[in-house]
Design an enzyme around this catalytic site. Structure first.
Site, PDB file in Angstrom:
ATOM      1  N   LYS A   1      -0.618   3.214  -2.657  1.00  0.00           N
ATOM      2  CA  LYS A   1      -1.817   2.345  -1.799  1.00  0.00           C
ATOM      3  C   LYS A   1      -2.287   1.989  -0.691  1.00  0.00           C
ATOM      4  O   LYS A   1      -3.486   3.005  -0.212  1.00  0.00           O
ATOM      5  CB  LYS A   1      -1.729   1.041  -2.613  1.00  0.00           C
ATOM      6  CG  LYS A   1      -1.935   1.078  -3.975  1.00  0.00           C
ATOM      7  CD  LYS A   1      -1.322  -0.691  -4.246  1.00  0.00           C
ATOM      8  CE  LYS A   1       0.216  -0.781  -4.587  1.00  0.00           C
ATOM      9  NZ  LYS A   1       0.515  -1.532  -5.496  1.00  0.00           N
TER      10      LYS A   1
ATOM     11  N   HIS B   1       1.529  -3.484   6.580  1.00  0.00           N
ATOM     12  CA  HIS B   1       1.759  -4.162   4.522  1.00  0.00           C
ATOM     13  C   HIS B   1       3.027  -5.299   4.815  1.00  0.00           C
ATOM     14  O   HIS B   1       4.150  -4.345   5.456  1.00  0.00           O
ATOM     15  CB  HIS B   1       2.210  -3.404   3.624  1.00  0.00           C
ATOM     16  CG  HIS B   1       2.656  -3.705   2.334  1.00  0.00           C
ATOM     17  ND1 HIS B   1       1.008  -4.356   2.264  1.00  0.00           N
ATOM     18  CD2 HIS B   1       3.098  -4.020   1.464  1.00  0.00           C
ATOM     19  CE1 HIS B   1       1.406  -3.797   0.247  1.00  0.00           C
ATOM     20  NE2 HIS B   1       2.781  -4.124   0.418  1.00  0.00           N
TER      21      HIS B   1
ATOM     22  N   ASP C   1      -1.456   3.597 -10.395  1.00  0.00           N
ATOM     23  CA  ASP C   1       0.245   2.789  -9.569  1.00  0.00           C
ATOM     24  C   ASP C   1      -0.986   1.441 -10.605  1.00  0.00           C
ATOM     25  O   ASP C   1      -0.233   1.042 -11.421  1.00  0.00           O
ATOM     26  CB  ASP C   1      -0.334   2.448  -8.659  1.00  0.00           C
ATOM     27  CG  ASP C   1       0.407   0.963  -8.230  1.00  0.00           C
ATOM     28  OD1 ASP C   1       1.833   0.954  -8.505  1.00  0.00           O
ATOM     29  OD2 ASP C   1      -0.478   0.411  -7.899  1.00  0.00           O
TER      30      ASP C   1
HETATM   31  N1  URA Z   1       3.962  -4.563  -5.692  1.00  0.00           N
HETATM   32  C1  URA Z   1       3.628  -3.578  -5.464  1.00  0.00           C
HETATM   33  O1  URA Z   1       2.353  -2.958  -5.085  1.00  0.00           O
HETATM   34  N2  URA Z   1       4.385  -3.110  -6.775  1.00  0.00           N
HETATM   35  C2  URA Z   1       5.359  -2.950  -7.585  1.00  0.00           C
HETATM   36  O2  URA Z   1       5.636  -1.713  -7.953  1.00  0.00           O
HETATM   37  C3  URA Z   1       5.949  -3.923  -6.711  1.00  0.00           C
HETATM   38  C4  URA Z   1       5.638  -5.260  -6.118  1.00  0.00           C
END
Ligand code: URA
Ligand code: CA
Length: 432
Positions: free
Chosen positions: A187, A82, A161
């Site tokens: 995620k 990631h 989220d």
């Molecule tokens: N990217 C994300 O996926 N979440 C965040 O809180 C900040 C950047």
């Protein structure tokens, strides 16, 4: 349990229990806790922080708020990579087939670009026919058979989220380490990875501008990963200038192909080998980083990595002939040079502003639903530390519209030439 008591508890700097954190996340997801209480909690977390246990619990609750992807039908250790997002970051396009070429399963869920940063799916879609709308079954079959597939972000992963991130965006609570780290890690974990390699960018083009912030975020994510039983490590890498030369979708596909042939830009190649080595070790296909790197380099040299890229494109409906005939990728009508107005050394190329210049051409989206032009973008002809002579091309603009004055101005404003300059360090730190 009452939400107001939990908000007060966190406001006063106390630790929330596992049950309290899941009460907050479950209630916010199903709508029994309103936005105003969730924003007060986000602000309390922003100011009072969370300890490692709370961060892991928050992440777990967010994972449990929706569907998760079960990759257990895929044999082997699934390692995901990631990146926190950058400009011209073509790494995934190279890494996925390269790592898969060593027999390591790469089951990747990817997204689209927004603002100055690009997205892997947009880039791949510049290959005619390529698509990421696979059923879960097909996705798993492809990874089992050919070791690599990319699927779009589908289904109802981490709804907590999605809701919380949108709320943070309008309540001044995005920039909180526990909230960012749990958001990203939830995620990745919901997407089913066994092990995770994080590329945390630092510099002007990065989400975390300073090295200190990048390091704090990296530590937080590594801790969360290890707490919830996924081996996790992070690399802090430079995003003060764009990565590689190409910025733009089709241009970056071409750059990825060049890199898979062993003819890519030095920085992109080095980052791919650094991240790739970590992935190979986590997947237990090499016992040391050196051994892993050698295997990756051999795969590039022998053509195995490029052959894997072709399988991957073909499996997902793409026209494989672009690999040998790059002129079949979308082509821009005009190429316009931006020439140096003085001699010296390139001292700075402000990554986010250069990314915005590419976005202005149509290579990226200002808003989520904007349509992008896959053919356009920028090719850097110089990088930081390179000598330049007045009149040399600094950047080539690939455009479908002849009037690029605003883009040119932006480029001139964000490339600095000085009497001396040094190449920036690419890999700042490795955090395990
Ligand atoms: N990217 C994300 O996926 N979440 C965040 O809180 C900040 C950047
Ligand atoms: Ca690039």
């Amino acid at each position: 349990m009452r939400m107001v008591d939990l908000i007060s508890k966190k406001r006063d700097g106390h630790e929330l229990t596992t049950e309290e954190i899941s009460f907050f996340i479950d209630g916010y997801t199903n709508g029994t806790i309103p936005d105003y209480q969730a924003s007060a909690m986000a602000m309390a977390i922003y100011f009072k922080d969370m300890n490692d246990r709370e961060r892991a619990d928050l992440t777990r609750s967010m994972v449990n708020s929706g569907e998760t992807i079960d990759l257990s039908a895929i044999e082997g250790i699934k390692v995901d990579k990631h990146s926190t997002g950058g400009v011209g970051d073509t790494t995934t396009l190279v890494l996925a087939p390269l790592v898969a070429s060593l027999g390591i399963p790469v089951a990747k869920m990817s997204g689209r670009g927004l603002g100055h940063t690009g997205g892997t799916i947009d880039k791949l879609e510049s290959i005619s026919g390529f698509h990421v709308e696979l059923t879960k079954e097909k996705f798993i079959d492809l990874v089992n058979r050919d070791k690599v597939a990319v699927i779009g972000q589908s289904g109802n992963l981490t709804p907590a989220d999605k809701k919380l991130y949108a709320l943070r965006d309008v309540t001044g609570t995005v920039n909180s380490i526990p909230l960012i780290a749990s958001s990203i890690m939830s995620k990745k974990i919901a997407a089913g990875a066994d092990a995770i390699v994080l590329d945390v960018k630092t510099g002007a083009g990065a989400f975390m501008k300073t090295e200190e912030d990048a390091e704090n975020l990296a530590h937080a994510m590594v801790q969360i990963g290890n707490h919830v039983g996924r081996k996790t490590m992070a690399i802090i890498s430079d995003m003060s200038q764009p990565l590689g030369f190409a910025i733009g979708n089709a241009l970056e596909v071409q750059e990825a192909i060049d890199t898979l042939k062993g003819e890519g830009p030095d920085d992109l190649t080095e980052l791919v080998l650094t991240l790739g080595s970590q992935m190979v070790v986590l997947a237990q296909k090499a016992s040391t980083l050196e051994e892993a790197r050698t295997k990756l380099q051999e795969s590039i040299k022998s053509g195995k990595a490029l052959a894997k890229f072709k399988d991957f494109i073909k499996n997902q409906g793409g026209d494989v002939s672009v690999v040998d005939h790059p002129e079949k990728l979308p082509q821009a009508k005009y190429k316009i040079e931006v020439r140096a107005k003085e001699s010296g050394f390139v001292a700075k190329m402000v990554a986010d502003e250069i990314g915005i210049a590419a976005m202005l051409l149509g290579a990226g989206r200002a808003a989520k639903d904007d349509v992008i032009d896959l053919a356009v973008g920028l090719m850097l002809r110089k990088k930081v530390g390179d000598p330049v002579t007045k009149g040399d091309s600094l950047v080539t603009i690939y455009t479908n519209c002849e009037d690029v004055d605003a883009v040119k101005t932006k480029i001139y404003e964000n490339i600095f030439i000085a009497s001396e300059a040094q190449k920036p360090v690419l890999i700042h730190k490795i955090i395990i």
